[in-house]
Design a protein around this motif. Structure first.
Motif, mmCIF file in Angstrom:
data_model
loop_
_atom_site.group_PDB
_atom_site.id
_atom_site.type_symbol
_atom_site.label_atom_id
_atom_site.label_comp_id
_atom_site.label_asym_id
_atom_site.label_seq_id
_atom_site.Cartn_x
_atom_site.Cartn_y
_atom_site.Cartn_z
ATOM 1 N N ILE A 98 45.260 -1.072 70.272
ATOM 2 C CA ILE A 98 45.284 0.323 70.701
ATOM 3 C C ILE A 98 46.739 0.750 70.620
ATOM 4 N N GLY A 99 47.048 1.518 69.617
ATOM 5 C CA GLY A 99 48.443 1.893 69.386
ATOM 6 C C GLY A 99 49.234 0.672 68.979
ATOM 7 N N ALA A 100 50.315 0.396 69.679
ATOM 8 C CA ALA A 100 51.166 -0.744 69.341
ATOM 9 C C ALA A 100 50.840 -1.962 70.199
ATOM 10 N N GLN A 101 49.805 -1.855 71.057
ATOM 11 C CA GLN A 101 49.465 -2.956 71.954
ATOM 12 C C GLN A 101 48.073 -3.469 71.663
ATOM 13 N N GLU A 102 47.802 -4.678 72.136
ATOM 14 C CA GLU A 102 46.477 -5.273 72.020
ATOM 15 C C GLU A 102 45.966 -5.576 73.414
ATOM 16 N N PHE A 103 44.672 -5.326 73.648
ATOM 17 C CA PHE A 103 44.073 -5.559 74.948
ATOM 18 C C PHE A 103 42.737 -6.270 74.787
ATOM 19 N N THR A 104 42.443 -7.197 75.716
ATOM 20 C CA THR A 104 41.084 -7.720 75.847
ATOM 21 C C THR A 104 40.324 -6.721 76.705
ATOM 22 N N HIS A 105 39.003 -6.928 76.842
ATOM 23 C CA HIS A 105 38.221 -6.014 77.674
ATOM 24 C C HIS A 105 38.728 -6.015 79.111
ATOM 25 N N GLU A 106 39.009 -7.193 79.642
ATOM 26 C CA GLU A 106 39.490 -7.293 81.021
ATOM 27 C C GLU A 106 40.857 -6.641 81.186
ATOM 28 N N GLU A 107 41.753 -6.896 80.245
ATOM 29 C CA GLU A 107 43.077 -6.284 80.313
ATOM 30 C C GLU A 107 42.975 -4.760 80.241
ATOM 31 N N TRP A 108 42.057 -4.268 79.405
ATOM 32 C CA TRP A 108 41.888 -2.831 79.274
ATOM 33 C C TRP A 108 41.364 -2.226 80.578
ATOM 34 N N LYS A 109 40.393 -2.900 81.202
ATOM 35 C CA LYS A 109 39.847 -2.414 82.474
ATOM 36 C C LYS A 109 40.954 -2.360 83.537
#
Length: 153
Positions: A98-109
């Motif tokens: 997402i943009g310049a970062q990466e997230f797992t589902h948990e990190e995104w929540k």
């Protein structure tokens, strides 16, 4: 400008060397031939060591042997299979860019919860400031009314 060959300010080392060589020998041979002969002198007798499995191309860059490409593909395939197993067993989660970062589902929540909490705090602060401004405006209005009544009465 006799033997100057159009180089000003001293020129490069090769040009200065060519000029001095041409002056000593009394000839003004082609500068390109001179450079080629100097390059040959510089590489003659020097053995270049290369790691096993690499060969030099005509440009001098190193390149892997054709058999190595299969090894790389095999290693890549094994790594991809290992990652798939980790995802299936839940030991690793897929990440989404997402943009310049990466997230797992948990990190995104967690990230969204932090943003929501910050927005809620900001909303509460703004409401408190708005309430304080309204109270101040009511006090001023009440004072003005009192001043008007004193002037009249």
């Amino acid at each position: 400008m006799g033997n100057d060959i159009g180089v000003t300010g001293g020129g490069s080392f090769a040009a200065r060397q060519y000029r001095s060589s041409a002056q000593r020998n009394g000839n003004s041979a082609d500068f390109g031939k001179f450079l080629e002969s100097e390059e040959e002198k510089g590489t003659r007798g020097k053995e270049v060591e290369r790691p096993e499995g690499e060969r030099a191309t005509q440009s001098g860059k190193q390149q892997a042997e054709p058999g190595d490409a299969l090894d790389y593909r095999k290693q890549l395939q094994e790594h991809m299979e290992q990652m798939l197993e980790n995802i299936k067993h839940g030991t690793i989660q897929p990440k989404f860019r997402i943009g310049a970062q990466e997230f797992t589902h948990e990190e995104w929540k967690d990230f969204i919860e932090k943003i929501d909490a910050a927005e809620e705090d900001l909303r509460e602060q703004l409401e408190a400031e708005l309430e304080a401004v309204k109270e101040e405006a009511e006090k001023k209005a009440a004072r003005r009314e009192a001043e008007k009544e004193e002037k009249i009465g």
